[in-house]
Scaffold this motif. Structure first.
Motif, PDB file in Angstrom:
ATOM      1  N   ASP A 157      26.279 -13.981  28.161  1.00 31.21           N
ATOM      2  CA  ASP A 157      24.783 -13.212  27.798  1.00 31.21           C
ATOM      3  C   ASP A 157      23.835 -14.434  27.371  1.00 31.21           C
ATOM      4  O   ASP A 157      23.553 -14.698  28.639  1.00 31.21           O
ATOM      5  CB  ASP A 157      24.614 -11.895  27.237  1.00 31.21           C
ATOM      6  CG  ASP A 157      25.139 -11.808  25.817  1.00 31.21           C
ATOM      7  OD1 ASP A 157      24.811 -12.898  24.689  1.00 31.21           O
ATOM      8  OD2 ASP A 157      25.854 -10.461  25.449  1.00 31.21           O
ATOM      9  N   PHE A 158      23.330 -14.513  26.272  1.00 32.97           N
ATOM     10  CA  PHE A 158      22.399 -15.631  26.532  1.00 32.97           C
ATOM     11  C   PHE A 158      22.251 -16.974  25.654  1.00 32.97           C
ATOM     12  O   PHE A 158      24.155 -17.162  25.625  1.00 32.97           O
ATOM     13  CB  PHE A 158      21.125 -14.266  25.165  1.00 32.97           C
ATOM     14  CG  PHE A 158      20.816 -13.229  26.004  1.00 32.97           C
ATOM     15  CD1 PHE A 158      20.135 -13.650  27.019  1.00 32.97           C
ATOM     16  CD2 PHE A 158      21.165 -12.585  24.944  1.00 32.97           C
ATOM     17  CE1 PHE A 158      20.078 -11.999  27.145  1.00 32.97           C
ATOM     18  CE2 PHE A 158      20.718 -10.813  24.654  1.00 32.97           C
ATOM     19  CZ  PHE A 158      19.859 -10.821  26.272  1.00 32.97           C
ATOM     20  N   LEU A 159      21.710 -17.565  24.889  1.00 32.70           N
ATOM     21  CA  LEU A 159      22.047 -19.120  24.557  1.00 32.70           C
ATOM     22  C   LEU A 159      22.272 -18.310  22.977  1.00 32.70           C
ATOM     23  O   LEU A 159      21.629 -17.460  22.021  1.00 32.70           O
ATOM     24  CB  LEU A 159      21.050 -20.320  24.617  1.00 32.70           C
ATOM     25  CG  LEU A 159      20.952 -21.224  24.344  1.00 32.70           C
ATOM     26  CD1 LEU A 159      22.388 -21.987  24.463  1.00 32.70           C
ATOM     27  CD2 LEU A 159      20.062 -22.175  24.045  1.00 32.70           C
ATOM     28  N   HIS A 160      23.943 -19.003  22.928  1.00 34.79           N
ATOM     29  CA  HIS A 160      24.541 -18.473  21.178  1.00 34.79           C
ATOM     30  C   HIS A 160      24.635 -19.733  20.935  1.00 34.79           C
ATOM     31  O   HIS A 160      24.730 -21.704  21.598  1.00 34.79           O
ATOM     32  CB  HIS A 160      25.454 -17.933  21.058  1.00 34.79           C
ATOM     33  CG  HIS A 160      25.235 -16.384  21.596  1.00 34.79           C
ATOM     34  ND1 HIS A 160      24.725 -15.461  20.938  1.00 34.79           N
ATOM     35  CD2 HIS A 160      24.964 -16.354  22.410  1.00 34.79           C
ATOM     36  CE1 HIS A 160      24.181 -14.201  21.577  1.00 34.79           C
ATOM     37  NE2 HIS A 160      24.974 -14.039  22.513  1.00 34.79           N
ATOM     38  N   SER A 161      25.428 -20.156  19.793  1.00 36.33           N
ATOM     39  CA  SER A 161      25.595 -21.571  18.834  1.00 36.33           C
ATOM     40  C   SER A 161      26.317 -21.618  17.934  1.00 36.33           C
ATOM     41  O   SER A 161      26.140 -20.834  16.976  1.00 36.33           O
ATOM     42  CB  SER A 161      24.499 -22.091  18.458  1.00 36.33           C
ATOM     43  OG  SER A 161      24.583 -23.724  18.152  1.00 36.33           O
ATOM     44  N   LEU A 162      28.116 -21.935  18.067  1.00 40.95           N
ATOM     45  CA  LEU A 162      29.409 -21.765  16.838  1.00 40.95           C
ATOM     46  C   LEU A 162      28.497 -22.969  16.253  1.00 40.95           C
ATOM     47  O   LEU A 162      28.725 -24.415  16.339  1.00 40.95           O
ATOM     48  CB  LEU A 162      30.032 -21.442  17.926  1.00 40.95           C
ATOM     49  CG  LEU A 162      31.666 -21.900  17.263  1.00 40.95           C
ATOM     50  CD1 LEU A 162      32.509 -20.609  17.616  1.00 40.95           C
ATOM     51  CD2 LEU A 162      32.028 -22.625  16.626  1.00 40.95           C
ATOM     52  N   TRP A 163      28.838 -22.387  14.524  1.00 40.53           N
ATOM     53  CA  TRP A 163      28.792 -23.339  13.662  1.00 40.53           C
ATOM     54  C   TRP A 163      29.389 -22.875  12.541  1.00 40.53           C
ATOM     55  O   TRP A 163      30.046 -21.628  12.124  1.00 40.53           O
ATOM     56  CB  TRP A 163      27.025 -23.555  13.201  1.00 40.53           C
ATOM     57  CG  TRP A 163      26.296 -24.423  12.394  1.00 40.53           C
ATOM     58  CD1 TRP A 163      27.498 -25.151  12.146  1.00 40.53           C
ATOM     59  CD2 TRP A 163      25.890 -24.184  10.551  1.00 40.53           C
ATOM     60  NE1 TRP A 163      26.659 -25.678  10.158  1.00 40.53           N
ATOM     61  CE2 TRP A 163      26.094 -24.963   9.900  1.00 40.53           C
ATOM     62  CE3 TRP A 163      25.183 -22.712  10.238  1.00 40.53           C
ATOM     63  CZ2 TRP A 163      24.952 -25.523   8.878  1.00 40.53           C
ATOM     64  CZ3 TRP A 163      24.484 -22.963   9.161  1.00 40.53           C
ATOM     65  CH2 TRP A 163      24.669 -24.673   8.889  1.00 40.53           C
ATOM     66  N   ILE A 164      30.226 -23.599  12.307  1.00 44.28           N
ATOM     67  CA  ILE A 164      30.929 -23.618  11.107  1.00 44.28           C
ATOM     68  C   ILE A 164      30.710 -24.536   9.821  1.00 44.28           C
ATOM     69  O   ILE A 164      31.715 -26.213  10.035  1.00 44.28           O
ATOM     70  CB  ILE A 164      32.398 -23.762  11.459  1.00 44.28           C
ATOM     71  CG1 ILE A 164      32.814 -22.749  12.508  1.00 44.28           C
ATOM     72  CG2 ILE A 164      33.574 -23.524  10.336  1.00 44.28           C
ATOM     73  CD1 ILE A 164      33.940 -22.940  13.148  1.00 44.28           C
ATOM     74  N   PRO A 165      29.810 -24.237   8.869  1.00 43.12           N
ATOM     75  CA  PRO A 165      29.166 -25.545   7.975  1.00 43.12           C
ATOM     76  C   PRO A 165      30.424 -26.179   7.265  1.00 43.12           C
ATOM     77  O   PRO A 165      30.148 -27.604   7.325  1.00 43.12           O
ATOM     78  CB  PRO A 165      28.265 -24.552   7.195  1.00 43.12           C
ATOM     79  CG  PRO A 165      28.123 -23.715   7.899  1.00 43.12           C
ATOM     80  CD  PRO A 165      29.513 -22.933   8.331  1.00 43.12           C
ATOM     81  N   SER A 166      31.464 -25.043   6.830  1.00 45.25           N
ATOM     82  CA  SER A 166      32.128 -26.389   6.185  1.00 45.25           C
ATOM     83  C   SER A 166      32.851 -27.336   6.799  1.00 45.25           C
ATOM     84  O   SER A 166      33.608 -28.536   5.607  1.00 45.25           O
ATOM     85  CB  SER A 166      33.340 -25.885   5.166  1.00 45.25           C
ATOM     86  OG  SER A 166      32.856 -24.580   4.104  1.00 45.25           O
ATOM     87  N   PHE A 167      33.167 -26.946   7.947  1.00 44.95           N
ATOM     88  CA  PHE A 167      33.992 -27.810   8.815  1.00 44.95           C
ATOM     89  C   PHE A 167      32.964 -28.968   9.646  1.00 44.95           C
ATOM     90  O   PHE A 167      33.852 -30.091   9.443  1.00 44.95           O
ATOM     91  CB  PHE A 167      34.506 -27.604  10.463  1.00 44.95           C
ATOM     92  CG  PHE A 167      35.961 -26.127   9.659  1.00 44.95           C
ATOM     93  CD1 PHE A 167      36.710 -25.968   8.764  1.00 44.95           C
ATOM     94  CD2 PHE A 167      36.134 -25.504  10.882  1.00 44.95           C
ATOM     95  CE1 PHE A 167      37.284 -25.320   8.164  1.00 44.95           C
ATOM     96  CE2 PHE A 167      37.335 -24.667  10.477  1.00 44.95           C
ATOM     97  CZ  PHE A 167      38.178 -24.548   9.075  1.00 44.95           C
ATOM     98  N   ARG A 168      31.667 -29.230   9.529  1.00 41.64           N
ATOM     99  CA  ARG A 168      30.559 -29.784  10.428  1.00 41.64           C
ATOM    100  C   ARG A 168      30.690 -29.818  11.265  1.00 41.64           C
ATOM    101  O   ARG A 168      30.309 -30.790  11.708  1.00 41.64           O
ATOM    102  CB  ARG A 168      30.708 -31.350   9.216  1.00 41.64           C
ATOM    103  CG  ARG A 168      30.701 -31.536   8.068  1.00 41.64           C
ATOM    104  CD  ARG A 168      29.468 -30.592   7.067  1.00 41.64           C
ATOM    105  NE  ARG A 168      29.742 -31.054   5.527  1.00 41.64           N
ATOM    106  CZ  ARG A 168      30.494 -30.413   4.620  1.00 41.64           C
ATOM    107  NH1 ARG A 168      30.341 -29.601   5.073  1.00 41.64           N
ATOM    108  NH2 ARG A 168      30.019 -30.859   2.879  1.00 41.64           N
ATOM    109  N   VAL A 169      30.647 -28.580  11.484  1.00 42.25           N
ATOM    110  CA  VAL A 169      30.860 -28.560  13.560  1.00 42.25           C
ATOM    111  C   VAL A 169      29.576 -27.802  14.065  1.00 42.25           C
ATOM    112  O   VAL A 169      30.091 -26.708  13.684  1.00 42.25           O
ATOM    113  CB  VAL A 169      32.133 -28.610  13.543  1.00 42.25           C
ATOM    114  CG1 VAL A 169      32.948 -29.973  13.984  1.00 42.25           C
ATOM    115  CG2 VAL A 169      33.047 -27.371  13.441  1.00 42.25           C
ATOM    116  N   LYS A 170      29.356 -27.981  14.957  1.00 41.96           N
ATOM    117  CA  LYS A 170      28.114 -26.972  15.727  1.00 41.96           C
ATOM    118  C   LYS A 170      28.097 -27.031  16.946  1.00 41.96           C
ATOM    119  O   LYS A 170      28.149 -28.645  17.575  1.00 41.96           O
ATOM    120  CB  LYS A 170      26.994 -27.538  14.655  1.00 41.96           C
ATOM    121  CG  LYS A 170      25.696 -26.993  15.627  1.00 41.96           C
ATOM    122  CD  LYS A 170      24.460 -26.568  13.738  1.00 41.96           C
ATOM    123  CE  LYS A 170      23.051 -26.352  14.689  1.00 41.96           C
ATOM    124  NZ  LYS A 170      22.519 -26.683  13.489  1.00 41.96           N
TER     125      LYS A 170
END
Ligand code: CUA
Length: 363
Positions: A157-170
């Protein structure tokens, strides 16, 4: 309110510990280089902040106006100083660029032979498909430790963003196109995965947990997950559905009877069975039941509502439901129908789930 904040903080610290003041725990191969870049920039900033403020204060004291004698002309320019304040920042931003670019290039290209997971973002939950095993997870992602994992991501549907802070990826997750991201977890444990692009009412609840497990247990876990429901008998299906499938419904359908984007699941089977459901078209469900009409039996109405939810919109709702065609196996659809029939045995009056996936009572 305070209680909620405290319990959230406790939950957050239970799942992740061992970070620094600025950063959460490092749990992937790239975490160190990301933190290094961050530290370089932070220390440069500290150095100049205290250096400039220090000199400012020193000059304020040293060169303050002491007499009322007329001021002299100041210097117009100083070539040495001008060259220094040009060359030093140039060198600094070059260092920052090189350090940052090296990290970035490492982040964009996933290594050969990465384990592939396809990710679908939807308001407001995450679905993770493991094509290699035919297994699907919602709200949780299991990955092996010490193996690169590549996420192929898109949005319904919309713009989302995936973030895994402990892995430092986004990475942004965009409708109508794929984006990718990769990581290699270095520690067994549970890590938080969040949506980090504001996407509407339940954005803050659009979270999942990444389970990093030992590599030799991974295959077995996936095979089990993929076939979990296949051998279940019909009376085992409701407990499976409420634990494993309901999380796809929860952003729009409540289990405590309260109002939401779609009709509540409390009492849904009774309403459907009796046909006491009105549609926005003015039709009533009861008039669509029976031999030679649209739905021979009530179960058919639920099945087709999952596969083609736009056909009949329940009165008072906007019809925001996506189709689950291709996302649910036939037996899972049966499991959802059985879940509706036994809803009171699965969920208490406050909307808490009472049983585990294997049917044992939950504490
Ligand atoms: Cu999805 Cu914010």
């Amino acid at each position: 309110m305070l209680w909620t904040v405290t319990s959230l903080l406790t939950a957050a610290t239970q799942i992740e510990s061992g970070g620094t003041f600025w950063m959460p725990e490092q749990a992937s191969t790239v975490a160190q280089s990301v933190d290094f870049t961050f530290d370089v920039i932070t220390w440069i900033s500290y150095f100049f902040f205290f250096g400039i403020v220090g000199v400012l204060i020193l000059f304020m004291v040293k060169y303050r106006r002491k007499t009322h004698s007329p001021t002299t002309e100041g210097p117009t320019h100083n070539t040495t100083i001008e060259i220094v304040w040009t060359v030093v920042p140039l060198l600094l931003v070059t260092v920052i660029f090189v350090v940052g670019m090296r990290g970035y290039l490492n982040l964009v290209e996933s290594p050969e032979g990465s384990y592939e997971v396809s990710v679908t973002a939807q308001t407001w939950f995450w679905t993770f498909d493991h094509p290699e095993y035919g297994a699907t997870q919602v709200g949780e992602l299991t990955v092996p430790v010490g193996k690169p994992v590549r996420l192929l991501m898109t949005s319904q549907d919309f713009l989302h963003s995936l973030w895994i802070p402990s892995f430092r990826v986004k990475m942004d997750v965009i409708p109508g196109r794929y984006t990718t991201l990769w990581f290699e977890a270095t520690k067994v444990g549970d890590y938080r995965l969040l949506c980090t692009e504001y996407c509407g009412r339940d954005h803050s609840n659009m979270q999942a947990i990444v389970h990093v497990i030992p590599a030799d247990e991974f295959k077995e876990r996936m095979v089990k997950l993929a076939s979990e429901y296949v051998d279940m008998s019909i009376d085992e299906l409701p407990a499976y559905a409420i634990n494993r499938l309901y999380n796809r419904c929860q952003s729009c359908h409540t289990k405590d009877g309260s109002e939401s984007i779609g009709p509540t699941f409390v009492g849904l089977w009774d309403r459907v069975k009796s046909g006491d459901v009105g549609f926005t078209s003015g039709e009533k469900l009861s008039s669509l039941y029976g031999e030679g009409t649209e739905y021979v039996v009530p179960e058919n109405y639920i099945r087709l509502s999952l596969l083609n939810p736009q056909k009949h919109i329940v009165k008072g709702f906007l019809g925001a439901m996506p189709s689950f065609q291709g996302q649910l196996k036939e037996k899972q659809i049966t499991a959802i129908i059985e879940m509706f029939k036994h809803f009171d045995d699965l969920v208490d009056a406050d909307g808490n789930i009472k049983v585990n996936t294997d049917g044992t009572p939950r504490d």
